[in-house]
Design a protein around this motif. Structure first.
Motif, PDB file in Angstrom:
ATOM      1  N   MET A  43      -5.576  -8.753  -5.042  1.00  0.00           N
ATOM      2  CA  MET A  43      -6.267  -7.900  -4.073  1.00  0.00           C
ATOM      3  C   MET A  43      -5.997  -6.453  -4.484  1.00  0.00           C
ATOM      4  N   GLY A 103     -10.418  -3.255   0.677  1.00  0.00           N
ATOM      5  CA  GLY A 103      -9.894  -4.046  -0.433  1.00  0.00           C
ATOM      6  C   GLY A 103     -10.969  -4.767  -1.213  1.00  0.00           C
ATOM      7  N   LEU A 142      -6.436  -2.441  -3.540  1.00  0.00           N
ATOM      8  CA  LEU A 142      -6.631  -1.548  -2.400  1.00  0.00           C
ATOM      9  C   LEU A 142      -6.686  -0.100  -2.870  1.00  0.00           C
ATOM     10  N   ARG A 147     -16.253  -6.327  -1.883  1.00  0.00           N
ATOM     11  CA  ARG A 147     -15.177  -7.028  -1.174  1.00  0.00           C
ATOM     12  C   ARG A 147     -14.615  -8.163  -2.024  1.00  0.00           C
ATOM     13  N   TYR A 148     -15.508  -8.831  -2.745  1.00  0.00           N
ATOM     14  CA  TYR A 148     -15.117  -9.950  -3.596  1.00  0.00           C
ATOM     15  C   TYR A 148     -15.794  -9.789  -4.948  1.00  0.00           C
ATOM     16  N   PHE A 185       3.649  -3.290   7.457  1.00  0.00           N
ATOM     17  CA  PHE A 185       4.302  -2.572   6.364  1.00  0.00           C
ATOM     18  C   PHE A 185       4.901  -1.269   6.872  1.00  0.00           C
ATOM     19  N   GLY A 211      -8.031  -4.142   4.650  1.00  0.00           N
ATOM     20  CA  GLY A 211      -7.114  -3.108   4.188  1.00  0.00           C
ATOM     21  C   GLY A 211      -6.058  -2.812   5.242  1.00  0.00           C
ATOM     22  N   ARG A 261     -11.097  -8.245  -3.460  1.00  0.00           N
ATOM     23  CA  ARG A 261     -10.379  -9.431  -3.952  1.00  0.00           C
ATOM     24  C   ARG A 261     -11.003  -9.827  -5.284  1.00  0.00           C
ATOM     25  N   LEU A 305       2.828  -3.940  -1.804  1.00  0.00           N
ATOM     26  CA  LEU A 305       1.855  -3.062  -2.460  1.00  0.00           C
ATOM     27  C   LEU A 305       2.520  -2.407  -3.663  1.00  0.00           C
ATOM     28  N   TRP A 342       7.021   1.841  -0.334  1.00  0.00           N
ATOM     29  CA  TRP A 342       6.622   0.781   0.598  1.00  0.00           C
ATOM     30  C   TRP A 342       7.668  -0.308   0.731  1.00  0.00           C
ATOM     31  N   GLN A 364      -2.107  -5.803  -4.475  1.00  0.00           N
ATOM     32  CA  GLN A 364      -1.284  -6.494  -3.499  1.00  0.00           C
ATOM     33  C   GLN A 364      -1.237  -7.970  -3.846  1.00  0.00           C
TER      34      GLN A 364
END
Lengths: 114, 116
Positions: free
Chosen positions: A88, A108, A90, A9-10, B90, B43, A110, A43, B106, A37
């Motif tokens: 970030m 995601g 994804l 996650r991080y 989005f 997400g 980060r 995105l 997007w 992102q």
């Protein structure tokens, strides 16, 4: 339910390091995608893959590479991390044989590059 | 060129009032249209899609969207907003006539703030 799992996650890394981000999906989807992102930029597609060992560049591939050795796993590689790759990240997957199905996203990663 | 526009960076609405998040698109053929929601540090979650048929589609959490072919729009709506609807939204389009049609195009996202 489709599950897309991103390994971290991080993540904090240093400039110049080689960084691996991993993504696994459990629904046998043909397509897998890596996005980054950033605020105000939405995105942006880095790379995607439509089959094992197949890949195509997205809109911002510079400084990145990818690997898809197995159908369920898609890895993003930062060859030599730089501070402007702090973002970030994804991962998403989608079925190609059912084109009307949405992409499914992981939570995601980060990433901070110091 | 293919594109998706979300003309409002931010939408503010009072709890209980109806909300609309706008999306317009430009593609060469008949599109597949999607809405996603993103909560902080998470997400994207799929909300709803338009593929064909009825122009009004219903999705998760009480959201719906109206496809308007002549205006090339796909606005997201909810009759009564909740504070918990506050998130980033989005819009995305899949152009099946595009040379590479596996990708989604997007919008930049709209931040929705629902005030108590």
């Amino acid at each position: 339910d489709v599950k897309v799992t991103q390994s971290s996650r991080y993540l904090v890394k240093r400039t110049g390091e080689k960084v691996f981000l991993e993504c696994v999906q459990d629904m046998d989807h043909e397509n897998m995608f890596w996005y980054r992102q950033d605020p105000g930029l939405g995105l942006r597609l880095i790379y995607f893959s439509y089959d094992v060992k197949m890949k195509e560049k997205g809109d911002i591939p510079e400084g990145y590479s990818v690997s898809r050795e197995k159908k369920e796993r898609f890895s993003l590689i930062l060859e030599s991390a730089s501070t402007n790759q702090t973002s970030m990240y994804l991962c998403a997957s989608s079925p190609e044989r059912q084109r009307n199905q949405p992409q499914h996203f992981g939570d995601g990663t980060r990433l901070s590059i110091l | 060129a293919q594109s998706v526009a979300q003309p409002e960076d931010q939408v503010n609405v009072a709890e209980g009032n109806p909300l609309t998040v706008k999306c317009t698109y430009s593609v060469s053929g008949n599109p597949y249209l999607f809405w996603y929601v993103q909560y902080p540090n998470r997400g994207l979650q799929f909300l709803l899609k338009y593929i064909t048929g009825d122009n009004l589609v219903k999705g998760s959490y009480g959201f719906e969207a109206e496809f308007n072919k002549s205006q090339t729009s796909f606005h997201l709506k909810k009759p009564s907003a909740l504070v918990s609807d506050s998130a980033l939204y989005f819009c995305a389009v899949r152009d099946l006539w595009a040379g590479n049609n596996r990708k989604l195009i997007w919008g930049l996202g709209t931040s929705l703030a629902v005030n108590p």
